[in-house]
Design a protein around this motif. Structure first.
Motif, PDB file in Angstrom:
ATOM      1  N   MET A   1       0.840  -1.169   0.000  1.00  0.00           N
ATOM      2  CA  MET A   1       0.000   0.000   0.000  1.00  0.00           C
ATOM      3  C   MET A   1       0.891   1.241   0.000  1.00  0.00           C
ATOM      4  SD  MET A   1      -2.841   0.973   2.800  1.00  0.00           S
ATOM      5  CE  MET A   1      -4.358   1.244   1.959  1.00  0.00           C
ATOM      6  N   PRO A   2       0.716   2.154  -0.901  1.00  0.00           N
ATOM      7  CA  PRO A   2       1.544   3.349  -0.973  1.00  0.00           C
ATOM      8  C   PRO A   2       1.364   4.241   0.250  1.00  0.00           C
ATOM      9  CG  PRO A   2       0.354   3.029  -3.013  1.00  0.00           C
ATOM     10  CD  PRO A   2      -0.192   2.051  -2.031  1.00  0.00           C
ATOM     11  N   ALA A   3       2.433   4.941   0.586  1.00  0.00           N
ATOM     12  CA  ALA A   3       2.409   5.858   1.721  1.00  0.00           C
ATOM     13  C   ALA A   3       3.138   7.139   1.340  1.00  0.00           C
ATOM     14  CB  ALA A   3       3.082   5.219   2.928  1.00  0.00           C
ATOM     15  N   ILE A   4       2.795   8.210   2.026  1.00  0.00           N
ATOM     16  CA  ILE A   4       3.478   9.477   1.836  1.00  0.00           C
ATOM     17  C   ILE A   4       4.414   9.662   3.028  1.00  0.00           C
ATOM     18  CG2 ILE A   4       3.216  11.980   1.678  1.00  0.00           C
ATOM     19  CD1 ILE A   4       0.453  11.459   0.438  1.00  0.00           C
ATOM     20  N   VAL A   5       5.693   9.845   2.725  1.00  0.00           N
ATOM     21  CA  VAL A   5       6.699   9.981   3.769  1.00  0.00           C
ATOM     22  C   VAL A   5       7.238  11.402   3.725  1.00  0.00           C
ATOM     23  CG1 VAL A   5       8.918   9.126   4.616  1.00  0.00           C
ATOM     24  CG2 VAL A   5       7.289   7.556   3.560  1.00  0.00           C
ATOM     25  N   GLY A   6       7.379  12.013   4.896  1.00  0.00           N
ATOM     26  CA  GLY A   6       7.917  13.368   4.977  1.00  0.00           C
ATOM     27  C   GLY A   6       9.426  13.360   4.834  1.00  0.00           C
ATOM     28  N   ALA A   7      10.065  14.392   5.349  1.00  0.00           N
ATOM     29  CA  ALA A   7      11.517  14.533   5.243  1.00  0.00           C
ATOM     30  C   ALA A   7      12.214  13.449   6.055  1.00  0.00           C
ATOM     31  CB  ALA A   7      11.947  15.898   5.732  1.00  0.00           C
ATOM     32  N   VAL A   8      13.263  12.890   5.484  1.00  0.00           N
ATOM     33  CA  VAL A   8      14.049  11.855   6.140  1.00  0.00           C
ATOM     34  C   VAL A   8      15.508  12.277   6.094  1.00  0.00           C
ATOM     35  CG1 VAL A   8      14.778   9.448   6.047  1.00  0.00           C
ATOM     36  CG2 VAL A   8      12.435  10.053   5.481  1.00  0.00           C
ATOM     37  N   GLN A   9      16.179  12.212   7.232  1.00  0.00           N
ATOM     38  CA  GLN A   9      17.604  12.531   7.290  1.00  0.00           C
ATOM     39  C   GLN A   9      18.339  11.306   7.795  1.00  0.00           C
ATOM     40  OE1 GLN A   9      18.715  15.665   9.978  1.00  0.00           O
ATOM     41  NE2 GLN A   9      20.803  15.743   9.211  1.00  0.00           N
ATOM     42  N   VAL A  10      19.268  10.796   6.995  1.00  0.00           N
ATOM     43  CA  VAL A  10      20.068   9.637   7.362  1.00  0.00           C
ATOM     44  C   VAL A  10      21.483  10.126   7.654  1.00  0.00           C
ATOM     45  CG1 VAL A  10      20.970   7.419   6.603  1.00  0.00           C
ATOM     46  CG2 VAL A  10      18.679   8.128   5.916  1.00  0.00           C
ATOM     47  N   ILE A  11      21.927   9.914   8.880  1.00  0.00           N
ATOM     48  CA  ILE A  11      23.265  10.356   9.269  1.00  0.00           C
ATOM     49  C   ILE A  11      24.308   9.336   8.823  1.00  0.00           C
ATOM     50  CG2 ILE A  11      24.745  11.020  11.195  1.00  0.00           C
ATOM     51  CD1 ILE A  11      22.438  12.970  10.600  1.00  0.00           C
ATOM     52  N   SER A  12      24.088   8.082   9.128  1.00  0.00           N
ATOM     53  CA  SER A  12      25.026   7.048   8.682  1.00  0.00           C
ATOM     54  C   SER A  12      24.324   5.699   8.661  1.00  0.00           C
ATOM     55  CB  SER A  12      26.258   6.982   9.590  1.00  0.00           C
ATOM     56  OG  SER A  12      25.897   6.466  10.846  1.00  0.00           O
ATOM     57  N   ILE A  13      24.841   4.812   7.821  1.00  0.00           N
ATOM     58  CA  ILE A  13      24.327   3.450   7.709  1.00  0.00           C
ATOM     59  C   ILE A  13      25.524   2.518   7.763  1.00  0.00           C
ATOM     60  CG2 ILE A  13      23.180   1.787   6.214  1.00  0.00           C
ATOM     61  CD1 ILE A  13      21.438   3.948   5.176  1.00  0.00           C
ATOM     62  N   PHE A  19      18.295   0.279   4.662  1.00  0.00           N
ATOM     63  CA  PHE A  19      17.437   1.449   4.821  1.00  0.00           C
ATOM     64  C   PHE A  19      16.366   1.382   3.750  1.00  0.00           C
ATOM     65  CE2 PHE A  19      16.365   5.845   3.690  1.00  0.00           C
ATOM     66  CZ  PHE A  19      15.898   6.282   4.917  1.00  0.00           C
ATOM     67  N   ASN A  20      15.116   1.372   4.157  1.00  0.00           N
ATOM     68  CA  ASN A  20      14.029   1.212   3.196  1.00  0.00           C
ATOM     69  C   ASN A  20      12.920   2.201   3.496  1.00  0.00           C
ATOM     70  OD1 ASN A  20      12.486  -0.234   1.128  1.00  0.00           O
ATOM     71  ND2 ASN A  20      11.152  -0.708   2.847  1.00  0.00           N
ATOM     72  N   ILE A  21      12.411   2.826   2.450  1.00  0.00           N
ATOM     73  CA  ILE A  21      11.209   3.645   2.548  1.00  0.00           C
ATOM     74  C   ILE A  21      10.277   3.157   1.451  1.00  0.00           C
ATOM     75  CG2 ILE A  21      10.237   5.943   2.298  1.00  0.00           C
ATOM     76  CD1 ILE A  21      12.796   7.089   3.343  1.00  0.00           C
ATOM     77  N   GLY A  22       9.090   2.729   1.830  1.00  0.00           N
ATOM     78  CA  GLY A  22       8.118   2.276   0.840  1.00  0.00           C
ATOM     79  C   GLY A  22       7.817   0.801   0.984  1.00  0.00           C
TER      80      GLY A  22
END
Length: 73
Positions: A1-13, A19-22
């Motif tokens: 199901m699609p979603a709307i994601v706001g601002a994302v800040q990734v410092i380190s991985i 790291f997954n969005i969606g």
């Protein structure tokens, strides 16, 4: 199901992180590690007493390739 994601800040991985969005079906990070440690290195607990008069860890690895994660996917 699609979603709307706001601002994302990734410092380190980390090297074996994901790291997954969606939408996602399967996430399977694979990682290999080799650990050398001396006698009594991974002991945990309360009131632990470790006596090592002489401890030597052999870190020489004469083979070029170790067993990998080839069929773990």
């Amino acid at each position: 199901m699609p979603a709307i994601v706001g601002a994302v800040q990734v410092i380190s991985i980390g090297s074996s992180s994901v790291f997954n969005i969606g939408d996602v079906y399967k996430i399977m990070p694979l990682s290999n590690a080799k650990t050398f440690s001396g006698a009594g290195s991974f002991n945990t607990g309360d009131g632990l007493e470790v006596v090592n008069h002489y401890s030597s860890t052999n870190t020489y690895d004469n083979d070029g390739v170790d067993q990998g994660n080839y069929f773990n996917a």
